[in-house]
Motif scaffolding. Structure first.
Motif, PDB file in Angstrom:
ATOM      1  N   LYS A 211      -7.108   1.706  -2.045  1.00 24.72           N
ATOM      2  CA  LYS A 211      -6.966   1.610  -0.684  1.00 24.72           C
ATOM      3  C   LYS A 211      -7.901   2.665  -0.112  1.00 24.72           C
ATOM      4  CE  LYS A 211      -4.049  -1.534  -1.304  1.00 24.72           C
ATOM      5  NZ  LYS A 211      -4.232  -2.609  -1.131  1.00 24.72           N
TER       6      LYS A 211
ATOM      7  N   LYS B 201       2.222   1.844  -3.423  1.00 29.51           N
ATOM      8  CA  LYS B 201       1.159   2.345  -4.155  1.00 29.51           C
ATOM      9  C   LYS B 201       0.827   3.721  -4.062  1.00 29.51           C
ATOM     10  CE  LYS B 201      -1.368  -1.935  -5.017  1.00 29.51           C
ATOM     11  NZ  LYS B 201      -2.835  -2.523  -5.054  1.00 29.51           N
TER      12      LYS B 201
ATOM     13  N   THR C 168      -5.660   4.155   5.013  1.00 30.41           N
ATOM     14  CA  THR C 168      -4.509   3.370   4.725  1.00 30.41           C
ATOM     15  C   THR C 168      -3.482   4.337   3.799  1.00 30.41           C
ATOM     16  OG1 THR C 168      -5.665   1.309   4.369  1.00 30.41           O
ATOM     17  CG2 THR C 168      -3.741   1.508   3.153  1.00 30.41           C
TER      18      THR C 168
ATOM     19  N   THR D  57      -5.187   4.224  -5.988  1.00 29.58           N
ATOM     20  CA  THR D  57      -4.541   2.787  -5.314  1.00 29.58           C
ATOM     21  C   THR D  57      -5.638   1.835  -5.108  1.00 29.58           C
ATOM     22  OG1 THR D  57      -4.751   3.749  -2.991  1.00 29.58           O
ATOM     23  CG2 THR D  57      -2.957   4.341  -4.195  1.00 29.58           C
TER      24      THR D  57
ATOM     25  N   SER E  19       0.820  -1.404  -0.163  1.00 30.86           N
ATOM     26  CA  SER E  19      -0.033   0.089  -0.081  1.00 30.86           C
ATOM     27  C   SER E  19       1.053   1.221   0.031  1.00 30.86           C
ATOM     28  CB  SER E  19      -0.928   0.093   1.211  1.00 30.86           C
ATOM     29  OG  SER E  19      -1.791  -1.171   1.345  1.00 30.86           O
TER      30      SER E  19
END
Length: 110
Positions: free
Chosen positions: A66, A38, A70, A64, A35
């Motif tokens: 996410k 990204k 995050t 992303t 993550s």
């Protein structure tokens, strides 16, 4: 009114930006999660011209895949590791929060 991002830039060429980002990523490979990587990739993608990107959290989330939490965690880690610098941006017209500015930092050999 648009802000000139060029004066935040620490680089003169695109090659310098790519090299710094790659060196940062390799130096901190064990510390960065998928993550986090990204989030860094989104900044790199949007900062291709001068190493500076002005992005809001929605853009990070969309690109992303996410969650907001995050993304924020990833940005905090990138700042802590010295990969990027985050500049809070206030919209001058409405005096409200705008999209923050993210500056890719040069790689320090030390």
């Amino acid at each position: 009114m648009t802000i000139c991002l060029q004066h935040y830039s620490k680089f003169t060429t695109t090659e310098e930006i790519d090299t710094a980002a790659s060196l940062h990523a390799s130096r901190h490979a064990k510390a960065l999660t998928t993550s986090d990587s990204k989030v860094l990739d989104v900044i790199r993608h949007h900062a291709v011209d001068n190493g500076v990107a002005q992005l809001n959290y929605k853009t990070f989330q969309d690109e992303t895949g996410k969650s907001n939490a995050t993304v924020r965690r990833g940005i905090r880690k990138l700042v802590k590791l010295g990969i990027i610098k985050k500049v809070h941006f206030i919209q001058p017209v409405v005096m409200g929060l705008g999209a923050n500015i993210y500056i890719l930092l040069p790689f320090d050999e030390n």
